[in-house]
Write an enzyme that holds these catalytic residues in place. Sequence first.
Site, PDB file in Angstrom:
ATOM      1  N   TYR A   8      33.531  50.694  33.796  1.00  0.00           N
ATOM      2  CA  TYR A   8      34.590  49.689  33.598  1.00  0.00           C
ATOM      3  C   TYR A   8      35.961  50.327  33.837  1.00  0.00           C
ATOM      4  O   TYR A   8      36.810  49.748  34.516  1.00  0.00           O
ATOM      5  CB  TYR A   8      34.482  49.135  32.173  1.00  0.00           C
ATOM      6  CG  TYR A   8      35.583  48.166  31.806  1.00  0.00           C
ATOM      7  CD1 TYR A   8      35.534  46.834  32.219  1.00  0.00           C
ATOM      8  CD2 TYR A   8      36.684  48.575  31.042  1.00  0.00           C
ATOM      9  CE1 TYR A   8      36.544  45.941  31.880  1.00  0.00           C
ATOM     10  CE2 TYR A   8      37.700  47.688  30.708  1.00  0.00           C
ATOM     11  CZ  TYR A   8      37.621  46.370  31.131  1.00  0.00           C
ATOM     12  OH  TYR A   8      38.633  45.491  30.805  1.00  0.00           O
ATOM     13  N   LYS A  34      38.857  49.243  36.577  1.00  0.00           N
ATOM     14  CA  LYS A  34      40.212  48.819  36.205  1.00  0.00           C
ATOM     15  C   LYS A  34      41.273  49.733  36.847  1.00  0.00           C
ATOM     16  O   LYS A  34      42.422  49.316  37.024  1.00  0.00           O
ATOM     17  CB  LYS A  34      40.350  48.756  34.682  1.00  0.00           C
ATOM     18  CG  LYS A  34      39.546  47.605  34.087  1.00  0.00           C
ATOM     19  CD  LYS A  34      40.111  46.264  34.536  1.00  0.00           C
ATOM     20  CE  LYS A  34      39.168  45.123  34.449  1.00  0.00           C
ATOM     21  NZ  LYS A  34      39.721  43.841  34.903  1.00  0.00           N
TER      22      LYS A  34
HETATM   23  N1  LIG Z   1      39.941  41.173  26.034  1.00  0.00           N
HETATM   24  C1  LIG Z   1      40.430  42.389  26.118  1.00  0.00           C
HETATM   25  O1  LIG Z   1      40.586  43.063  25.082  1.00  0.00           O
HETATM   26  C2  LIG Z   1      40.852  42.973  27.441  1.00  0.00           C
HETATM   27  C3  LIG Z   1      41.406  44.258  27.440  1.00  0.00           C
HETATM   28  C4  LIG Z   1      41.837  44.820  28.640  1.00  0.00           C
HETATM   29  C5  LIG Z   1      41.671  44.113  29.813  1.00  0.00           C
HETATM   30  N2  LIG Z   1      41.098  42.867  29.788  1.00  0.00           N
HETATM   31  C6  LIG Z   1      40.944  42.196  31.088  1.00  0.00           C
HETATM   32  O2  LIG Z   1      41.471  40.879  31.021  1.00  0.00           O
HETATM   33  C7  LIG Z   1      40.728  40.013  31.877  1.00  0.00           C
HETATM   34  C8  LIG Z   1      40.298  38.779  31.098  1.00  0.00           C
HETATM   35  O3  LIG Z   1      39.454  39.221  30.043  1.00  0.00           O
HETATM   36  P1  LIG Z   1      39.041  38.291  28.814  1.00  0.00           P
HETATM   37  O4  LIG Z   1      39.220  39.120  27.611  1.00  0.00           O
HETATM   38  O5  LIG Z   1      39.690  36.991  28.918  1.00  0.00           O
HETATM   39  O6  LIG Z   1      37.471  38.184  29.081  1.00  0.00           O
HETATM   40  P2  LIG Z   1      36.485  36.958  28.852  1.00  0.00           P
HETATM   41  O7  LIG Z   1      36.890  36.172  27.663  1.00  0.00           O
HETATM   42  O8  LIG Z   1      35.118  37.551  28.885  1.00  0.00           O
HETATM   43  O9  LIG Z   1      36.724  36.048  30.146  1.00  0.00           O
HETATM   44  C9  LIG Z   1      36.424  36.553  31.430  1.00  0.00           C
HETATM   45  C10 LIG Z   1      36.416  35.423  32.412  1.00  0.00           C
HETATM   46  O10 LIG Z   1      35.906  35.915  33.658  1.00  0.00           O
HETATM   47  C11 LIG Z   1      34.843  35.064  34.090  1.00  0.00           C
HETATM   48  N3  LIG Z   1      33.831  35.781  34.863  1.00  0.00           N
HETATM   49  C12 LIG Z   1      33.138  36.886  34.499  1.00  0.00           C
HETATM   50  N4  LIG Z   1      32.224  37.183  35.439  1.00  0.00           N
HETATM   51  C13 LIG Z   1      32.339  36.256  36.414  1.00  0.00           C
HETATM   52  C14 LIG Z   1      31.653  36.022  37.627  1.00  0.00           C
HETATM   53  N5  LIG Z   1      30.636  36.788  38.032  1.00  0.00           N
HETATM   54  N6  LIG Z   1      32.025  34.977  38.382  1.00  0.00           N
HETATM   55  C15 LIG Z   1      33.024  34.155  37.974  1.00  0.00           C
HETATM   56  N7  LIG Z   1      33.701  34.317  36.815  1.00  0.00           N
HETATM   57  C16 LIG Z   1      33.360  35.355  36.050  1.00  0.00           C
HETATM   58  C17 LIG Z   1      34.240  34.551  32.802  1.00  0.00           C
HETATM   59  O11 LIG Z   1      33.430  33.424  33.054  1.00  0.00           O
HETATM   60  P3  LIG Z   1      32.404  32.896  31.904  1.00  0.00           P
HETATM   61  O12 LIG Z   1      33.293  32.368  30.818  1.00  0.00           O
HETATM   62  O13 LIG Z   1      31.596  31.870  32.574  1.00  0.00           O
HETATM   63  O14 LIG Z   1      31.642  34.111  31.453  1.00  0.00           O
HETATM   64  C18 LIG Z   1      35.488  34.272  31.990  1.00  0.00           C
HETATM   65  O15 LIG Z   1      36.064  33.035  32.334  1.00  0.00           O
HETATM   66  C19 LIG Z   1      39.575  40.827  32.424  1.00  0.00           C
HETATM   67  O16 LIG Z   1      39.867  41.252  33.734  1.00  0.00           O
HETATM   68  C20 LIG Z   1      39.496  42.007  31.488  1.00  0.00           C
HETATM   69  O17 LIG Z   1      38.943  43.158  32.100  1.00  0.00           O
HETATM   70  C21 LIG Z   1      40.693  42.289  28.643  1.00  0.00           C
END
Ligand SMILES: NC(=O)c1ccc[n+]([C@@H]2O[C@H](COP(=O)([O-])OP(=O)(O)OC[C@H]3O[C@@H](n4cnc5c(N)ncnc54)[C@H](OP(=O)(O)O)[C@@H]3O)[C@@H](O)[C@H]2O)c1
Length: 244
Positions: A140, A144
């Site tokens: 991961y 990133k």
């Molecule tokens: N949350 C954190 O603490 C955090 C920290 C650092 C960086 N980030 C980054 O922020 C971004 C958003 O994260 P989040 O926390 O909002 O995560 P999340 O709640 O898991 O949401 C991720 C989104 O991406 C979609 N997705 C995943 N795999 C996919 C695929 N194969 N095809 C199409 N859509 C897909 C998911 O769809 P489904 O809902 O259908 O699964 C969901 O809508 C990510 O890039 C993550 O790496 C998050």
Amino acid sequence: MAKIFITGSADGLGQLAAKSLADQGHQVVLHARNPERGRYAQQKVPGAEHVLLGDLSDIDETKNVADEANALGRFDAVIHNAGVYQASARDIFMVNTIAPFILTCLMQKPGRLIYLSSGMHLQGRANLENFKKDNPRISYSDSKLHVVMLCMAVARKWPDVFANAVDPGWVPTKMGGLGAPDDLQKGYETQVWLAVSEENRGKVSGRYFHHQQEKRYNPQAGDTLLQESFLSRCQDLTGIPFPP
Ligand SMILES: NC(=O)c1ccc[n+]([C@@H]2O[C@H](COP(=O)([O-])OP(=O)(O)OC[C@H]3O[C@@H](n4cnc5c(N)ncnc54)[C@H](OP(=O)(O)O)[C@@H]3O)[C@@H](O)[C@H]2O)c1
């Protein structure tokens, strides 16, 4: 009013950014992996104009998302938000590294590009020798780092586009988990700000932001030779060259 496309906007930070932008009166196009998730996204963000469908772990479906986005015309901003964390190395590589590359190359150049990275990218390695469709050995953190590298390459090659990366913090989404300590609202505000703000501080390129403050990023992302190798490895894998 700006026209904005957000990948992975059925849930989490993508959905929250979409809601915030739609509430401000912007034209928002959502994206979800399949029809069921697409319906869910539309229910959650009723102010959005469209939802595009496609599983970003599949190269052909990702290309199709780019075609469908292009059929809607040029976007003012694209937020590359979709991501996976607890997934196979293949899915991490395809969704976090390769899909943003494909969409960046195939979509009409928007005015602004925002790439969701993570503080964990600081521990990532470029790991280009492990770029393989079927058996990548990519973490991961590596993925990133790749999006920051892509962002910095875009910023260098496309001076007419504002391209920036964001660390949203560790926030309580499906990915972050209920116990995540950072502020959820601050987790999406920076992407929203970079997408539409007229403030000079946000109309910049080649920067990495956390909570609207510029932060230091992994120097590998700024290494132009490494960027070129990264783009050429992505091209080998997808058959898509990075456009001039
Ligand atoms: N949350 C954190 O603490 C955090 C920290 C650092 C960086 N980030 C980054 O922020 C971004 C958003 O994260 P989040 O926390 O909002 O995560 P999340 O709640 O898991 O949401 C991720 C989104 O991406 C979609 N997705 C995943 N795999 C996919 C695929 N194969 N095809 C199409 N859509 C897909 C998911 O769809 P489904 O809902 O259908 O699964 C969901 O809508 C990510 O890039 C993550 O790496 C998050």
